[in-house]
Scaffold this motif. Structure first.
Motif, short mmCIF file in Angstrom:
data_model
loop_
_atom_site.label_atom_id
_atom_site.label_comp_id
_atom_site.label_asym_id
_atom_site.label_seq_id
_atom_site.Cartn_x
_atom_site.Cartn_y
_atom_site.Cartn_z
N LEU A 100 0.86 -1.19 0.00
CA LEU A 100 0.00 0.00 0.00
C LEU A 100 0.89 1.23 0.00
O LEU A 100 1.94 1.24 0.64
N GLU A 101 0.42 2.27 -0.69
CA GLU A 101 1.19 3.51 -0.69
C GLU A 101 0.24 4.68 -0.55
O GLU A 101 -0.76 4.76 -1.28
N ARG A 102 0.55 5.58 0.38
CA ARG A 102 -0.31 6.76 0.56
C ARG A 102 -0.03 7.77 -0.54
O ARG A 102 1.12 8.05 -0.86
N ALA A 109 -4.53 5.63 0.98
CA ALA A 109 -3.68 4.50 0.61
C ALA A 109 -4.19 3.82 -0.67
O ALA A 109 -5.38 3.56 -0.82
N SER A 111 -3.61 0.48 -3.21
CA SER A 111 -3.07 -0.88 -3.15
C SER A 111 -2.30 -1.20 -4.44
O SER A 111 -2.78 -0.93 -5.54
N ASP A 128 3.04 -2.83 10.69
CA ASP A 128 3.26 -1.59 9.95
C ASP A 128 3.69 -0.55 10.99
O ASP A 128 2.94 -0.31 11.94
N SER A 136 -4.36 2.82 5.78
CA SER A 136 -3.61 1.64 5.31
C SER A 136 -3.97 0.42 6.15
O SER A 136 -4.25 -0.67 5.61
N HIS A 139 -7.44 -0.81 5.32
CA HIS A 139 -7.47 -1.46 4.00
C HIS A 139 -7.00 -2.91 4.13
O HIS A 139 -7.64 -3.84 3.64
#
Ligand code: PRP
Ligand code: URA
Length: 205
Positions: A100-102, A109, A111, A128, A136, A139
């Motif tokens: 995941l990246e914001r 976030a 995916s 995390d 995140s 999710h």
């Protein structure tokens, strides 16, 4: 109570070094592994065991084995910094990955990867280091709950009250363990006082 904040002098010392802006990536990675061990001790303290026998070189003794099937799931990228500690600490564990990246402007976030072993009926440790908005974690927890995980435990190094509340609302059964509950999120959704961008500090990017 679904939230446990570490209360240990050595963990507090290690966390202070992690927060320090002068800490270089190599030391940061080592500190991340060390703090994760304290989180693992706390997060696994109530796991069920069953008794068994063990043959020592001298006689048969009473032993114990974990009754729970464990799965550890790091959220890429920063969660990878906690993975080695988890696989070393736990005698038997399957590993899954959620990428995941914001988004830098919205902090939502996105995916980009997911590979999970069977989680149905298993106890899942989601790792995390930063629980900021909780987007995140939620999710990933959505995915794990949908796959039928029996128990959900979130291990973070620094958490914001907003993230804890978001997870508590969406996944009230999930247990959250953190080394620090910080003051707040800032306008860019960074945790304050926090320690900056964990992934960047871990990998020197
Ligand atoms: C960071 C961190 C968490 C997420 C937390 O990852 O590692 O995954 O932000 O923020 P949230 O609670 O608001 O969702 P990031 O998206 O920066 O990616 P990275 O780990 O690849 O650096
Ligand atoms: N992700 C980070 O790495 N740091 C924060 O403060 C918030 C999200």
């Amino acid at each position: 109570m679904p939230l446990t904040v570490l209360d240990h002098p050595v963990a507090a010392h290690l966390l202070t070094l992690l927060r320090d802006a002068r800490t270089e990536p190599a030391q940061f990675r080592a500190l991340c592994r060390q703090v994760t061990l304290y989180l693992l001790v706390e997060a696994t303290a109530d796991l069920p065991i069953r008794s068994c026998k063990v043959d020592t070189p001298l006689e048969t003794a009473e032993g114990a084995e974990l009754a729970a099937e464990l799965v550890v799931v790091p959220i890429l990228r920063a969660g990878l910094g906690m993975l080695e500690a988890a696989t070393q600490f736990l005698p038997r564990v399957a590993v899954g990955y959620v990428g995941l990246e914001r988004d830098e402007t919205t902090a939502v976030a996105r995916s980009y990867y997911c590979k999970l072993p069977p989680v149905k009926g298993r106890e899942v440790l989601l790792i995390d280091p930063m629980l900021a908005t909780g987007g995140s974690a939620n999710h990933a927890l959505d995915l794990l709950a949908k796959e039928g995980a029996a128990g959900l435990r979130v291990l973070s190094i620094v958490a914001a009250p907003e993230g804890v509340e978001a997870v508590r609302r969406r996944h009230p059964g999930a247990l959250i363990f953190t080394a620090a509950l910080d003051r707040e999120l800032d306008a860019r959704k960074y945790i304050r006082p926090g320690l900056g961008d964990f992934g960047d500090r871990l990998y020197g990017t």
